[in-house]
Design an enzyme around this catalytic site. Structure first.
Site, PDB file in Angstrom:
ATOM      1  CB  SER A 177      -0.903   0.006   1.237  1.00  0.00           C
ATOM      2  OG  SER A 177      -1.787  -1.085   1.227  1.00  0.00           O
ATOM      3  N   GLY A 223      -0.298   4.465   0.152  1.00  0.00           N
ATOM      4  CA  GLY A 223      -1.125   5.595   0.561  1.00  0.00           C
ATOM      5  C   GLY A 223      -1.991   6.116  -0.564  1.00  0.00           C
ATOM      6  CB  ALA A 224      -2.931   9.570  -1.457  1.00  0.00           C
ATOM      7  N   GLY A 252      -1.606   4.789  -4.420  1.00  0.00           N
ATOM      8  CA  GLY A 252      -2.123   3.547  -4.983  1.00  0.00           C
ATOM      9  C   GLY A 252      -1.519   2.326  -4.320  1.00  0.00           C
ATOM     10  N   GLY A 279      -6.192  -0.385   4.744  1.00  0.00           N
ATOM     11  CA  GLY A 279      -5.254  -1.402   4.275  1.00  0.00           C
ATOM     12  C   GLY A 279      -5.766  -2.810   4.509  1.00  0.00           C
ATOM     13  CG  ASP A 280      -6.551  -3.856   8.338  1.00  0.00           C
ATOM     14  OD1 ASP A 280      -5.368  -4.202   8.163  1.00  0.00           O
ATOM     15  OD2 ASP A 280      -6.926  -3.130   9.263  1.00  0.00           O
TER      16      ASP A 280
END
Length: 317
Positions: free
Chosen positions: A222, A224-225, A227, A253-254
């Site tokens: 992951s 973040g913003a 992608g 994220g989960d």
């Protein structure tokens, strides 16, 4: 069926506030109470998608009983491991601009007997031909050695299970030698694992490849913003999605990991599902997990032309 393992679950309270001012009395505009912990959130997202899931987790005291009740109310089967210490309670404060302040309690210390019982409960709940994935998530509580996840992965593989692992630090590095089928770090955890900063998507690709060299069969990262990134034996893919309003990134994220596993757990189609679930989650309050109606597949883009020169919005130093 997806079996989740959360060694350090929590009771999560989330408050939405107009702004956070230190030392002031703040009136919340909204509040939620949810069962928490990375594996718990994966189970909640799987259940929200209409799929079967079983959550294995140590529970103790009144907070533990409340976690079990909340999970049961969401249609999640719970396989509790009774422990002497009380389950931790965490607090999150969400501001309108998406800023999230979290206070996480340490949680109980597990005894050697409780640690072994947790492993044994996973073994008892796993069913050959019925369990699609065992998903091991989150930090380890006090009393569990960094090698505990490695032991779980080894035992699960010996039973024929596929393993997804979402943890960090020494626990992640120790487990890599047992070749988990997929690991899911965020950018900060990925940088920590390789011991250097990440400034671009290309840096993240190289770091993910190093985790594969250390034993991970696939890496779902992951960013973040910016992608998400999937790197496995067939190559690398990059996925991103349009997000209109960010309300809370708790559990996003989960939710992404759940979306990935629900869609089979490999390849660009699974990555697209992960991105769609993560994008939907950040637009919901607290740690609410998205259901099918919340997903917008048309907002998702997945490509094998990874933008390696793209500078991360939040570089990791």
């Amino acid at each position: 069926m997806i079996l989740t393992v959360t060694p350090n679950p929590s009771l999560d309270r989330t408050y939405e506030v107009p702004s956070l001012a230190r030392g002031e009395v703040i009136r919340a505009t909204g509040e939620r109470m949810d069962p928490g912990g990375k594996g718990v959130n994966v189970s909640r997202a799987v259940a929200a998608a209409g799929q079967r899931t079983v959550a294995v987790l140590p529970l103790g005291g009144a907070p533990g009983a409340l976690v079990a009740d909340l999970l049961d109310a969401q249609g999640i089967e719970v396989a509790p491991v009774p422990v002497a210490g009380a389950t931790r309670s965490n607090i999150s404060v969400a501001e309108p601009d998406g800023t999230l302040t979290k206070i996480n309690a340490p949680g109980p210390e597990l005894s050697a007997t409780e640690a072994e019982l947790l492993l044994e409960t996973v073994r008892q709940q796993y069913r050959v031909g019925d369990t699609d994935w065992i998903t091991c998530c989150g930090s380890l509580p006090r009393g569990l050695a960094p090698s505990w996840y490695a032991d779980l992965v080894a035992r699960a593989h010996a039973a024929g299970a596929r393993i997804a692992l979402d943890t960090s630090g020494p626990a992640l590095l120790a487990a890599l030698r047992e070749r988990p089928d997929v690991v899911k770090p965020n950018a900060e955890e990925l940088a920590e694992a390789v011991g250097r900063p990440l400034a671009t998507v290309g840096d993240a690709v190289k770091a993910a490849e190093e985790l594969r060299e250390l034993g991970a069969r696939a890496v779902l990262a992951s960013l973040g913003a910016d992608g998400q990134l999937l790197v496995d034996a067939t190559g690398a893919w990059f996925g991103s999605a349009r997000v209109d309003v960010v309300r809370s990134n708790v559990g996003a994220g989960d939710s992404s990991l759940a979306g990935f596993l629900i869609a089979g757990g490999n390849g660009p189609e699974a990555l697209a599902s992960a991105v769609a679930h993560g994008a939907a989650a950040v637009q919901l309050p607290g740690s609410v997990m998205p259901g099918p109606a919340d997903l917008d597949p048309s907002a998702v883009t997945v490509t094998s032309q990874v933008p390696v020169d793209l500078v991360l919005t939040e570089p990791v130093s």
